[in-house]
Scaffold this active site. Structure first.
Site, mmCIF file in Angstrom:
data_model
loop_
_atom_site.group_PDB
_atom_site.id
_atom_site.type_symbol
_atom_site.label_atom_id
_atom_site.label_comp_id
_atom_site.label_asym_id
_atom_site.label_seq_id
_atom_site.Cartn_x
_atom_site.Cartn_y
_atom_site.Cartn_z
ATOM 1 N N THR A 151 61.709 54.754 50.197
ATOM 2 C CA THR A 151 62.153 53.923 51.311
ATOM 3 C C THR A 151 63.082 52.813 50.834
ATOM 4 O OG1 THR A 151 60.172 52.548 51.099
ATOM 5 C CG2 THR A 151 60.072 54.367 52.664
ATOM 6 N N SER A 181 51.012 40.577 45.886
ATOM 7 C CA SER A 181 51.610 39.934 47.051
ATOM 8 C C SER A 181 51.159 38.489 47.130
ATOM 9 C CB SER A 181 51.205 40.650 48.340
ATOM 10 O OG SER A 181 51.633 39.945 49.487
ATOM 11 N N THR A 199 56.569 54.288 41.910
ATOM 12 C CA THR A 199 55.914 54.857 43.088
ATOM 13 C C THR A 199 56.412 54.129 44.333
ATOM 14 O OG1 THR A 199 53.995 53.365 43.013
ATOM 15 C CG2 THR A 199 53.870 55.414 41.732
ATOM 16 N N GLY A 200 56.385 54.829 45.462
ATOM 17 C CA GLY A 200 56.964 54.251 46.667
ATOM 18 C C GLY A 200 58.448 54.018 46.503
ATOM 19 N N GLY A 224 63.667 49.643 50.030
ATOM 20 C CA GLY A 224 62.862 48.471 49.754
ATOM 21 C C GLY A 224 62.817 48.201 48.269
ATOM 22 N N ILE A 225 61.741 47.559 47.841
ATOM 23 C CA ILE A 225 61.632 47.107 46.459
ATOM 24 C C ILE A 225 61.596 48.278 45.479
ATOM 25 C CG2 ILE A 225 60.195 45.810 44.839
ATOM 26 C CD1 ILE A 225 59.239 44.141 47.261
ATOM 27 N N GLY A 226 60.884 49.357 45.842
ATOM 28 C CA GLY A 226 60.774 50.504 44.942
ATOM 29 C C GLY A 226 62.105 51.170 44.674
ATOM 30 N N TYR A 259 44.795 43.777 53.978
ATOM 31 C CA TYR A 259 45.956 43.856 53.094
ATOM 32 C C TYR A 259 45.874 42.797 51.999
ATOM 33 C CZ TYR A 259 50.811 43.493 51.549
ATOM 34 O OH TYR A 259 51.953 43.438 50.791
#
Length: 269
Positions: free
Chosen positions: A36, A158, A32-33, A38-40, A171
């Protein structure tokens, strides 16, 4: 600074140049995600490079198309919002139609925004917790019927969950909740042969961070973060993808309910 991942980046260039292992040959994964930069997306590319067929989802259809083009093979995009149960159903219907069940779930989608306690509103809390916590809960819950024996679920937590940084309260709290859920789910799913673990990334140079702080501010922001990190730099998202792939594979077969810090030492030293 990120060429071969800078300081301590021993032998990492070989992976960037396409060295391929086959840990996930014939396996099916969901990220998921995954649209973009990034990590995904990096994780999806890593899993494909090691043999998996990966389903990626996210809210931005154009970015998903770009991700599919960049990865190039064995990747299927299913646009959707993890806060929408119908979108999750469409995602898992597509996985089911693939016919091989599900071997890896990387619950990566999430959002961040800044607000002090004075600035916090119900809308801010609903936004952060709605995506990061509630969306992730149902991402995992709806995947359960498809999970194969030996499947691995990885939750993106995180380092912020343990640090109390000003303006990051909602967050950080949402990520602390995910860390707690990862422990519980590891206990609840272990008898089905499913392992659940978490990864806690430290500061990572992604397009999401650039969007959060503003593209014009990202260089200075990363420089300020790097100065506070023992390793002396922010992370490249491919470094996170490597650890997610490790947790997804049988190389981590004795790990259950763990939280792996990939943080440049910020929460360790």
């Amino acid at each position: 600074m990120h060429k071969c991942y800078g300081r301590f980046g021993i032998d990492r260039c070989r992976n960037l140049q396409g060295v391929r292992m086959n840990r996930f040959e014939g396996k099916t994964a969901v990220v998921t995600g995954g649209g973009t930069k990034g990590i995904g997306r990096a994780t999806a590319a890593r899993l494909v490079n090691e043999g998996a067929h990966v389903f990626i989802t996210g809210r931005r259809e154009n970015e998903l198309k770009d991700a599919v083009a960049a990865i190039g093979r064995n990747v299927t995009s299913v646009p959707g919002d993890i806060t929408n149960p119908a979108d999750l159903d469409r995602l898992y219907d597509a996985v089911a139609a693939h016919g091989r069940g599900l071997d890896v779930l990387f619950a990566n989608a999430g959002v961040a925004s800044f607000a002090t306690i004075d600035e916090t509103t119900p809308e801010h809390l609903d936004h952060i917790f709605g995506i990061n916590v509630i969306g992730t809960v149902f991402t995992v819950q709806k995947a359960i019927p498809l999970l194969n024996e030996g499947a691995s679920v990885i939750i993106n937590a995180s380092t912020s969950a343990e640090r109390g940084a000003a303006t990051m309260g909602a967050y950080a709290a949402s990520k602390a909740a995910l860390r707690s859920f990862a422990r519980t789910w590891a206990n609840e799913l272990k008898d089905r042969g499913v392992r659940v673990n978490a990864i806690s990334p430290g500061p990572t140079d992604t397009s999401g961070v650039a969007e959060l702080v503003g593209a014009e501010n990202i260089a200075a922001y990363n420089e300020s973060l790097a100065a506070a990190l023992p390793i002396g730099r922010t992370a490249h998202f491919d470094e996170m993808a490597g650890v997610v792939a490790f947790l997804a594979s049988s190389d981590s077969s004795f790990m259950l309910g763990a939280n792996v810090y990939v943080d440049g030492g910020v929460n360790q030293i």
